[in-house]
Motif scaffolding. Structure first.
Motif, PDB file in Angstrom:
ATOM      1  N   ASP B 261       0.843  -1.203   0.000  1.00 10.71           N
ATOM      2  CA  ASP B 261       0.000   0.000   0.000  1.00 10.71           C
ATOM      3  C   ASP B 261       0.876   1.250   0.000  1.00 10.71           C
ATOM      4  O   ASP B 261       1.956   1.250   0.579  1.00 10.71           O
ATOM      5  N   ILE B 262       0.401   2.312  -0.635  1.00  6.33           N
ATOM      6  CA  ILE B 262       1.221   3.522  -0.759  1.00  6.33           C
ATOM      7  C   ILE B 262       1.256   4.335   0.540  1.00  6.33           C
ATOM      8  O   ILE B 262       2.182   5.112   0.756  1.00  6.33           O
ATOM      9  N   VAL B 263       0.276   4.172   1.416  1.00  8.24           N
ATOM     10  CA  VAL B 263       0.344   4.890   2.693  1.00  8.24           C
ATOM     11  C   VAL B 263       0.185   4.029   3.946  1.00  8.24           C
ATOM     12  O   VAL B 263       0.753   4.337   4.993  1.00  8.24           O
ATOM     13  N   MET B 264      -0.568   2.925   3.859  1.00  6.84           N
ATOM     14  CA  MET B 264      -0.795   2.137   5.068  1.00  6.84           C
ATOM     15  C   MET B 264       0.412   1.244   5.383  1.00  6.84           C
ATOM     16  O   MET B 264       0.931   0.559   4.509  1.00  6.84           O
TER      17      MET B 264
END
Lengths: 85, 402
Positions: B261-264
């Motif tokens: 995931d790109i943020v999580m």
């Protein structure tokens, strides 16, 4: 377009669904919208209505903005539009 | 394989303009986060940050240099001068040819970008200063350090968002360990506390409006900081032979990507990296006394990180101490691992564990000894420094007391 239709259109766009597939009792989870998708939807809503939505992605439950269903989101936006116009 | 030790350290951040000031603030649990000072503050929803206050480039740099150095480069040079002076190294001949600079940064010259975008878009100017590009480029800081100290070996900049400094230091460590270089200048810096930098973070809705409270049940997000941390990593025999003061040993590291995931963040990715750093440095988990956490103060990071630590350490997770100094200096993004390494050095060398300040309510999902609010004295033999970046890029360093 009514507020409700506009909000549904934004959510449907985020979920890559037809607006007719988004019902008032759908949850964001039902629609496959994750936390990043939610933040993006809220941004789109703020832009569409020129309002500011009190939402902290760290703790959506604690925010003054109920995201538990499409109906609660629509109700929240209607209230904010009335308050901030 | 060669052993690698730290023989010099420098910093400038919201807690102090050098290492002693910073460590004193960490010992006292002082908070460097406060009201931001910048133009157009009224247009920002987030008005706090760990800003470097009382810093005047004048007197430190000449006019020509100031025209060429973005704030992140200025911070880097201030820290690098301290580190190199402490190490007492001079770079000439063979030594100069082999030693280089590897630094982490995420945004590079954000202030330069911000000022010049404003000038062309808002003020409608059609001409910008000729140094905009060499000022804003991410490698500017590394290049200026190489020029000031005659470092002619491998030099470059690493960008992996919030793990940039740890990735940079891991790379510098690896070069010395394998015999490529006798010493390296490494660390990182960030200066994203400009209008555009804060506005961009605001958009993500993960920023706190009042304080950074890692691991506390009432935490409500991260707070940005700025500054630099620079270290001299040196081959052990080289340092011993010249009688250098050794601050700590860098024992190993691991890097990994979550690929999810790109943020999580991912618990498995974080656990894999922590376990990897222990394996790389041949350290048993019972030896670890302190972890400087990534500890951003967001809901997502803190519980994921605590779960990862519990997974890797099992029952020992309840015995070790883990604190987030971001509560004091804020999140320095690409420079954060470098400033946080100072807390690991303080734990190993001075036997003082920096606290997690702003801690108000226990969170059952972060049920570890987070050293709440007050520093603690403890003898620690091994310390880890965690960094888990946006984009799922992880880097953990393992340090040992010498």
């Amino acid at each position: 377009m009514e507020i409700r239709d506009k909000v549904i259109a934004i959510i449907a766009d985020q979920a890559v669904l037809e607006p007719s597939d988004v019902t008032m009792d759908s949850t964001l989870e039902d629609l496959g919208i994750d936390s990043l998708g939610l933040v993006e939807s809220i941004f789109a809503i703020e832009e569409a209505f020129d309002i500011s939505v009190p939402f902290n992605a760290n703790d959506p439950q604690e925010s003054d903005f109920d995201i538990s269903s499409v109906a609660s989101i629509v109700a929240g936006i209607e209230k904010l539009v009335a308050e901030q116009k | 394989m060669k052993r690698v030790v730290i023989t010099g350290a420098g910093t400038i951040n919201a807690l102090g303009h050098d290492v002693p000031e910073t460590l004193e603030a960490m010992r006292e649990g002082r908070c460097g986060i406060g009201q931001l000072e910048m133009r157009d503050l009224d247009r920002l929803a987030i008005k706090i940050g760990g800003q470097v206050k009382g810093f005047e480039a004048e007197g430190i740099f000449n006019r020509q240099q100031m025209a060429l150095y973005d704030r992140f480069t200025q911070f880097t040079l201030v820290a690098a001068r301290q580190a190199i002076a402490q190490a007492g190294l001079e770079f000439s001949g063979e030594m100069a040819a082999k030693c280089g600079v590897i630094l982490g940064t995420s945004g590079g010259g954000m202030t330069t970008l911000d000022d010049n975008y404003r000038s062309v878009y808002e003020d409608g100017k059609n001409r910008v200063h000729p140094f905009v590009v060499p000022k804003l480029m991410n490698n500017a800081a590394a290049s200026h350090v190489s020029m000031e100290f005659n470092l002619k070996g491998p030099s470059f900049t690493v960008a992996s968002a919030c793990a940039s400094s740890n990735h940079a230091m891991a790379q510098a460590f690896q070069m010395i360990r394998c015999g490529m270089a006798p010493a390296m200048v490494t660390g990182g810096s960030e200066s994203m506390l400009c209008f555009g930098g804060v506005k961009a973070w605001e958009g993500l809705r993960v920023m706190s409006r009042d304080a950074c409270r890692p691991f506390s049940a009432n935490r409500n997000g991260m707070v940005q900081g700025e500054g630099a941390g620079v270290f001299i990593f040196e081959e052990y025999e080289h340092a011993k032979k010249r009688g250098a003061e050794i601050m700590a040993e860098v024992a190993g590291y691991a890097m990994s990507s979550d690929a999810s995931d790109i943020v999580m963040p991912s618990k498995r990715g974080a656990a894999r990296t922590i376990a990897g750093a222990l394996a790389d440095s041949a350290i048993d988990c019972e030896e670890v006394g302190y972890i400087n956490a990534h500890g951003t103060g967001t809901a997502a990071n803190d519980k994921t990180e605590c779960a990862a630590v519990a997974d890797v350490f099992g029952p020992h997770a309840d015995k070790l101490m883990i604190s987030s100094t971001k509560s004091m200096h804020g999140h320095l993004i690409g420079g954060t691992g470098a400033v946080e390494l100072l807390a690991c050095i303080m734990a190993l060398r001075d036997g003082v564990i920096a606290p997690t300040i702003g801690y108000q309510e226990p969170d059952p999902e972060c049920a570890l000894d987070v050293v709440p609010n007050e520093a603690r004295e403890a003898k620690v033999n091994v310390a880890l420094s965690n960094a888990f970046a946006f984009g799922g890029l992880n880097a953990v360093l393992a340090l040992r007391r010498v």
